[in-house]
Design a protein around this motif. Structure first.
Motif, mmCIF file in Angstrom:
data_model
loop_
_atom_site.group_PDB
_atom_site.id
_atom_site.type_symbol
_atom_site.label_atom_id
_atom_site.label_comp_id
_atom_site.label_asym_id
_atom_site.label_seq_id
_atom_site.Cartn_x
_atom_site.Cartn_y
_atom_site.Cartn_z
ATOM 1 N N CYS A 109 25.866 41.892 36.255
ATOM 2 C CA CYS A 109 27.011 42.795 36.055
ATOM 3 C C CYS A 109 27.491 43.417 37.357
ATOM 4 O O CYS A 109 28.693 43.428 37.638
ATOM 5 C CB CYS A 109 26.653 43.897 35.059
ATOM 6 N N ASN A 110 26.572 43.943 38.141
ATOM 7 C CA ASN A 110 26.969 44.611 39.374
ATOM 8 C C ASN A 110 27.544 43.641 40.400
ATOM 9 O O ASN A 110 28.525 43.947 41.074
ATOM 10 C CB ASN A 110 25.801 45.382 39.979
ATOM 11 N N SER B 22 31.115 42.390 39.259
ATOM 12 C CA SER B 22 32.118 43.454 39.394
ATOM 13 C C SER B 22 32.552 43.608 40.847
ATOM 14 O O SER B 22 33.746 43.681 41.159
ATOM 15 C CB SER B 22 31.562 44.787 38.892
ATOM 16 N N ARG B 23 31.580 43.657 41.737
ATOM 17 C CA ARG B 23 31.891 43.827 43.159
ATOM 18 C C ARG B 23 32.624 42.615 43.729
ATOM 19 O O ARG B 23 33.560 42.763 44.513
ATOM 20 C CB ARG B 23 30.611 44.111 43.934
ATOM 21 N N LYS C 105 38.250 35.106 40.428
ATOM 22 C CA LYS C 105 38.240 35.019 38.968
ATOM 23 C C LYS C 105 39.113 33.876 38.455
ATOM 24 O O LYS C 105 38.754 33.188 37.513
ATOM 25 C CB LYS C 105 38.663 36.345 38.353
#
Length: 105
Positions: free
Chosen positions: A55-56, A59-60, A69
């Motif tokens: 997750c981290n 996100s970064r 993306k």
């Protein structure tokens, strides 16, 4: 995956593990895989750490590299799966050697 993205991903993973109170011994980000040899404390479960790392880091990465993306299948960086193993049958040196050797293949 570019060297800049790999380096950024590695940094995000190192920082996340550190904040979770875990020790990273070896980390290697490949084009389509990740190897991480990490020491966990009893208060940190493997599943929780893997979720935090995924997750981290994603996100970064998506904030730093907006184009990333759109280049990924369905916009996902990490797969839903995971694999982990304790070092009960091998020692830490063996794991470090395996990960380091995989960089050159």
């Amino acid at each position: 995956m570019s060297l800049e993205i790999k380096s950024y991903c590695e940094l995000a993973l190192w920082e996340t593990a550190f904040k979770a109170g875990c020790e990273v011994f070896v980390l290697q980000v490949g084009d389509d895989h990740l190897y991480i040899f990490v020491g966990l404390y009893l208060s940190c479960s493997v599943s929780v750490l893997i979720s935090l790392l995924k997750c981290n880091s994603v996100s970064r990465l998506f904030l730093a590299f907006l184009e990333l993306k759109g280049k990924l299948w369905k916009g996902h960086l990490w797969s839903r799966g995971k694999f982990y193993r304790s070092i009960g049958q091998v020692n830490g040196g063996t794991i470090k050697y395996y990960i380091e050797k995989s960089k050159h293949q």
